[in-house]
Design a protein around this motif. Structure first.
Motif: not given
Length: 279
Positions: A13-14, A19-20, A47-48, A94-96
């Protein structure tokens, strides 16, 4: 009775504050729980990290791990850090912005019950496009056609893939670092799996939702993104033109997908909203 394989889920994650949360919640809401869910944060400035902390607090019994990877900027070192830290028998990646179907872990366990399977990938459902279930069928059909063209060579796709832990250890020292960010890192993994004689399978029941936000790119940026296929294969000295099939598909569907995406946005903009709601 055979003990079910432990499935880890790794999420690089960046700056994924938008989406997270749904990504992690879907990973938590599985019919068979994941062994662990590792969010690998690559120097996020939004804010991840705070959102992951909130999810940890609201799900104190969940195997949700926050792993900062601040040493290097980039998807490959971030992915590698997560896969290296994972302790499951099978390492999902998987992707974020991926949103797993509720039976994803269960289907991964079924796929890897076959000891010959070293890696697996499945279709995607574009959750922010119209006709989503039709789109899933179309995606499945296209991926099957690509695999027929590629014959014995099988691709794995980063938004929806899993590796046996032993397979990751076998290719860990070979995968490309791609410091210049020129390649498709999942195609790079596919090449190294093939070169190592490891079997990758396509599992149509292993479904993940993902965003179609790539379609929002300008044509120039999108075609540069598709060009990563050629750059990856050229770097590895792979000359089989059949393996360019995914690039051909991405180029062919771009105008249609762009039109559908625009139409969805227009429909959402004109749709009446309940009082106090946010679009």
């Amino acid at each position: 009775m055979t003990t079910p394989l432990a499935v880890s889920i790794v999420i690089p994650a960046y700056n994924e504050e938008s989406t997270i949360e749904p990504c992690v919640l879907a990973a938590l809401a599985q019919t068979v729980p994941a062994h662990e869910i590792i969010v690998v944060d690559n120097r996020s400035t939004d804010r991840t990290a705070a959102i992951v902390a909130e999810l940890q607090a609201s799900h104190p019994d969940a195997p949700l791990i926050y792993l900062p990877q601040f040493d290097e900027q980039g998807l490959v070192p971030t992915r590698n850090a997560g896969l290296d830290a994972a302790t499951g028998d099978v390492l999902g990646r998987i992707d974020a912005d991926s949103v797993l179907e509720p039976n994803w872990v269960e289907e991964v366990q079924k796929a890897f019950a076959d000891p010959e399977v070293a890696a697996a990938t499945g279709p995607v459902l574009y959750y922010d496009m119209p006709l989503r279930r039709f789109g899933l069928k179309a995606d499945d059909t296209l991926r099957r056609a690509i695999l027929r063209l590629a014959r014995e060579y099988h691709f794995v796709f980063g938004s929806n893939m899993a590796l046996r832990a032993s397979a990751w250890q076998a290719i860990r020292g070979e995968v490309c670092r791609d410091e210049d960010d020129l390649f498709h890192e999942d195609i790079d993994i596919s090449v190294h799996l093939y070169d190592a004689g490891l079997t990758a399978r396509y599992i149509p029941t292993m479904v993940a939702g993902m965003s179609a936000r790539r379609i929002d790119d300008s044509p120039r940026d999108y075609y540069s993104y598709v060009g990563r296929f050629d750059r990856t294969y050229t770097h590895h000295g792979v000359r089989n033109r059949r393996l360019r099939a995914p690039a051909w598909v991405f180029l062919a569907v771009y105008p249609v997908a762009k039109g559908l995406r625009w139409g969805q946005g227009e429909w959402d903009a004109r749709r009446p909203q309940p009082p106090g709601s946010r679009r």
